[in-house]
Design a protein around this motif. Structure first.
Motif, PDB file in Angstrom:
ATOM      1  N   GLU A  67       0.833  -1.211   0.000  1.00  0.00           N
ATOM      2  CA  GLU A  67       0.000   0.000   0.000  1.00  0.00           C
ATOM      3  C   GLU A  67       0.867   1.260   0.000  1.00  0.00           C
ATOM      4  O   GLU A  67       0.555   2.244  -0.665  1.00  0.00           O
ATOM      5  CB  GLU A  67      -0.931  -0.014   1.224  1.00  0.00           C
ATOM      6  N   ILE A  98      -3.315  -1.047  -4.383  1.00  0.00           N
ATOM      7  CA  ILE A  98      -4.539  -1.255  -3.604  1.00  0.00           C
ATOM      8  C   ILE A  98      -4.535  -2.731  -3.207  1.00  0.00           C
ATOM      9  O   ILE A  98      -4.513  -3.615  -4.076  1.00  0.00           O
ATOM     10  CB  ILE A  98      -5.796  -0.933  -4.434  1.00  0.00           C
ATOM     11  N   VAL A  99      -4.506  -2.971  -1.902  1.00  0.00           N
ATOM     12  CA  VAL A  99      -4.439  -4.353  -1.438  1.00  0.00           C
ATOM     13  C   VAL A  99      -5.827  -4.799  -1.023  1.00  0.00           C
ATOM     14  O   VAL A  99      -6.436  -4.226  -0.118  1.00  0.00           O
ATOM     15  CB  VAL A  99      -3.446  -4.499  -0.258  1.00  0.00           C
TER      16      VAL A  99
END
Lengths: 298, 536
Positions: free
Chosen positions: B506, B511-512
């Motif tokens: 991140e 975007i995790v």
């Protein structure tokens, strides 16, 4: 004697099991007990691991008496759990100081080690001892036991024990002269199971075998021993608890059955087997057994 | 000089006590010694022998006493000290354990006769022979090695089943047996869910999600990728594993994950699960979910499979109840899963930053099953995705080193790993490929996995971070933006720590998402918008 054949017939091995429970138990490190001693507490309990040996693991139950986990039916006693071939695995899972819990169906610890006990065979030597009859030719049996003791004993280990000339040997002689003998032997002597307890266990077994009724002989002595159990350690306590109820450990039951049959070959094997128990337990118990047979009052 | 020393609550075997006594007696200057349990009778004996009475206070029959009668205090102390050394040595020896190396399987069995499982990881030409030896020795066997012939696999599995033994593999990279992660596996909590998986990273993803949902794994049994897929093998290992889990009192729920099996094998699997009378969850990747039964749920993706299993384990009584709970908003909040609307919003925000020429989804995976999950989903939604794992022949990549259009690439495929380490072990090849995709001005969204746990690289996110930053910088320089969507398969108990890996990604601008499925959904949504012109 029925004990060994039963063990062989139900011992789990790597061969011959149908797929299913057995192989899963094996995969998981799960073990299935072969046999449970007839006096093993059946309610939920916790016990601490006191020692791990090649043939047995000694546990101390919360009732302050021992419980053993053993490899072979030959090492069974009234408060033991026999595992058969799986025994070697348990040494990977438990160590001294661990706590094991028993819930009626299984014995387990926090590391995922489990011994399922639900379907285990209930080990109880009393029916067989009861059916076998009683010892008739005491002198002949004594002669045979002594013959094989002489042939098989490691004399060098005896000198520090109750037959030796050291402190324990001298004290033992003195105790035998007391009016409280043999009840005064509870908790006396060297060994992880005090030698006096081994002696008493075999004495009671022999007395029962002469009567042909397990747990019936020497009622007064049994009563005294019950009240003196707090004077010995946990392993002596569990040994005596079984013998007071006429339920000796397997090696003494085997000796009693051989003595009842008065069969030389079986007596030789039973003596040899007994001597394999502990450093001096087997030898000390032989003394108690012989004493009972040779006592004129019996 | 008579001296006593005590060790409370100590128990040693008889032989040891006797030998210790004899050893002390053999010390020069020691006249007598007793090492015995402190039973009242033994204490009485020592009192009679004129040992100091004050020492005996509070002793119990389960305490150990060491009594020494020596010429002087120094000798007595020396003897007692020697006794304690012997006791300590005894204790250490009894609790000692460790790893021992053995040059051959036979030697290993000799060293560890109580072992019940062999792990075979040798060059493929020797693997079948070693596996056979292990099975003949009565060991459950996990074959990590690949490229074992179908004929050998059938022969080995037939033999294993006849002996009631599990043959996991060949090409089995993941298992958790008795809480022990084997090969590529994660440190997940133990619990009531048993997994049978013909897919390595699928097993990892499900077991980690189950862990995150607060449940745990009883056993996770890998079968090897061909076990269910190849009709000649017919799921021999899978069926035996299901039977085992059915019999296992610690397994309350069974999960089966695989690529679509042969039809008759699938039927056998379903029958075996029914026969288990335990709640079961099945997910065949890329196949339409089957018809749910009361206690047999077909999951649409790995995440749903994990969630249904966790719900069954948590007390859901039926498939219907579990599915209602799994898809309710309350559940999503509980598990912190962004729903479709949230994903659409996120996608729109990312799409808005893209330049007009950015259109394509590029998935670069180290985990094969994770790649498959994303591929099947993307192929269905985007209408055509190229891959080296494609089952649709029209969309198989002619040259997996070159991306055209939407692509999802399994970098752990033999094509990439021949003579090289697997990208889960050495993610550098993936980093290089990310750089290549970043140079393509049409790349809109990058989808990556990050598989941690035992066997994996010590810091895969650490390898990804600089290349993600660089890729994003390149896109920005061209006037666009590169959406990087990632998921981390692992737990916080893994050596690399899930939280730390996710935070690093991140920090680099990725975007995790909480699962591979959600990551794929988001990436696909962005690609869909990008292809249609989206909000730009």
């Amino acid at each position: 004697m029925q004990l060994s054949p039963i063990a062989n017939s139900i011992a789990p091995g790597r061969e011959g099991h149908p797929a299913g429970v057995a192989f899963l138990l094996f995969l998981k490190g799960y073990m299935k007990a072969l046999a449970l001693g007839c006096l093993l507490p059946t309610e939920n309990w916790v016990a601490s691991v006191e020692s791990c040996g090649k043939r047995a693991i000694a546990l101390k139950h919360s009732d302050e008496a021992g419980v053993s986990i053993v490899a072979s039916i030959e090492d069974m006693d009234s408060r033991a759990i026999a595992l058969g071939d799986c025994f070697v695995k348990i040494l990977k899972h438990v160590k001294r100081g661990d706590f094991l819990t028993f819930n009626g169906d299984a014995l387990k610890n926090d590391n995922g080690f489990i011994v399922y006990t639900k379907d285990a065979y209930k080990w109880d030597p009393r029916p067989e001892l009861s059916l076998a009859g009683n010892i008739k030719n005491k002198k002949h049996v004594i002669m045979l036991i002594e013959k094989y003791l002489k042939a098989l004993c490691k004399q060098e280990l005896d000198k520090d024990g109750i037959r030796g000339k050291g402190a324990f040997g001298d004290a033992f002689k003195s105790l035998t002269q007391s009016g409280a003998f043999p009840a005064n032997l509870v908790g006396f002597g060297p060994g992880s199971t005090p030698a006096g307890d081994d002696w008493l266990a075999a004495y009671l077994t022999a007395m029962d075998a002469m009567l042909g009724e397990p747990g019936s002989a020497e009622r007064s002595l049994r009563h005294k021993l019950r009240s003196a159990l707090g004077r010995t350690n946990f392993s002596g306590k569990s040994l005596l608890m079984g013998c007071i109820e006429g339920c000796p450990p397997a090696y003494l039951a085997r000796l009693a059955l051989a003595a009842i049959k008065a069969d030389e070959e079986e007596i030789a094997a039973a003596v040899k087997n007994a001597l394999g128990h502990g450093a001096s337990s087997g030898r000390d118990s032989m003394d108690g057994f012989i004493y009972a047979l040779g006592n004129e009052n019996t | 000089m008579k001296k006593i020393s005590l060790k409370r609550g100590s128990y040693y075997d008889s032989v040891f006590l006797m030998l210790a006594t004899r050893e002390l007696k053999g010390i020069d200057g020691v006249k007598d010694a007793i090492v015995a349990m402190a039973t009242p009778m033994n204490v009485e004996l020592l009192k009679n022998l004129a040992y100091p009475e004050a020492e005996f206070e509070g002793l119990g029959p389960n305490d150990l006493l060491i009594a020494v009668d020596a010429e002087n205090e120094e000798k007595a102390d020396m003897a007692i000290s020697k006794a304690y050394s012997a006791l300590a040595e005894k204790k250490t020896a009894s609790s000692r354990s460790g790893q021992t190396n053995a040059p051959t399987l036979a030697a290993a069995i000799k060293l560890e006769p109580e072992a019940n499982l062999a792990l075979i990881s040798v060059p493929s030409s020797f693997a079948a022979r070693e596996a056979r030896k292990a099975l003949e020795a009565g060991l459950h066997t996990m074959v990590f090695s690949d490229n074992v012939s179908i004929e050998d696999e059938i022969a080995l599995k037939t033999y294993a089943v006849s002996k009631g033994l599990l043959l996991m593999g060949p090409d089995c990279g993941t298992a958790i047996i008795n809480g022990k992660p084997l090969c590529f596996a994660n440190d997940v909590r133990r619990g009531p869910i048993g997994i049978v998986a013909a897919s390595g990273t699928g097993l990892q993803e499900i077991s980690c999600l189950i862990d995150r949902y607060g449940q745990g794994i009883s056993q996770a049994i890998g079968t090897g990728g061909r076990d269910l897929k190849n009709p000649a093998i017919g799921g021999m290992t899978s069926l035996l594993a299901i039977e085992a889990l059915a019999q296992d009192p610690d397994t309350k729920v069974i999960v089966v994950i695989a690529k679509p099996p042969a039809a008759e094998t699938a039927e056998k699997v379903v029958k075996a699960l029914r026969k288990s009378h335990k709640p079961a969850v099945v997910h065949f990747l890329g196949a339409k979910p089957g018809r749910d039964e009361e206690k047999l749920a077909f999951a649409a993706n790995l995440e749903e499979a994990a969630m249904l299993a966790a719900l069954f384990a948590g007390g859901s009584k039926s498939t219907e109840e579990a599915k209602i709970t799994a898809h309710s908003n309350e559940t999503k909040e509980r598990y912190k899963l962004p729903d479709r609307a949230s994903i659409a919003r996120l996608a729109a925000m990312e799409d808005a930053k893209l330049s007009l020429e950015q259109r394509w989804l590029r998935g670069l995976y180290t985990g094969g099953t994770l790649a498959d999950e994303a591929l099947f989903l993307a192929h269905e939604i985007l209408g055509g995705v190229r891959s080296n794992n494609q089952t649709d022949p029209e969309w198989i990549m002619e040259d997996p080193t070159k991306s055209i259009g939407h692509c999802i690439i399994d970098l752990g495929d033999d094509f990439f790993t021949s003579g090289k380490p697997h990208p889960m072990i050495d993610p550098v090849a993936r980093a290089e490929r990310i750089d290549i995709e970043a140079n393509d001005p049409e790349t809109a969204v990058l989808l990556v996995d990050c598989v941690i746990g035992y066997g994996s690289h010590e810091d895969p996110a650490g390898i990804l971070v600089p290349v993600i930053r660089s890729a994003k910088a390149k896109a920005a320089k061209r006037g666009g933006s590169l959406a990087v969507i990632a998921s981390v398969t692992g737990t916080d108990s893994d050596p690399q720590k899930h939280g730390a890996q996710a935070a690093a990604l991140e920090e680099a601008g990725a975007i995790v998402m909480p699962s591979n499925y959600r990551a794929a959904l988001l990436a696909i949504e962005i690609a869909k918008l990008a292809c249609s012109g989206g909000s730009r």
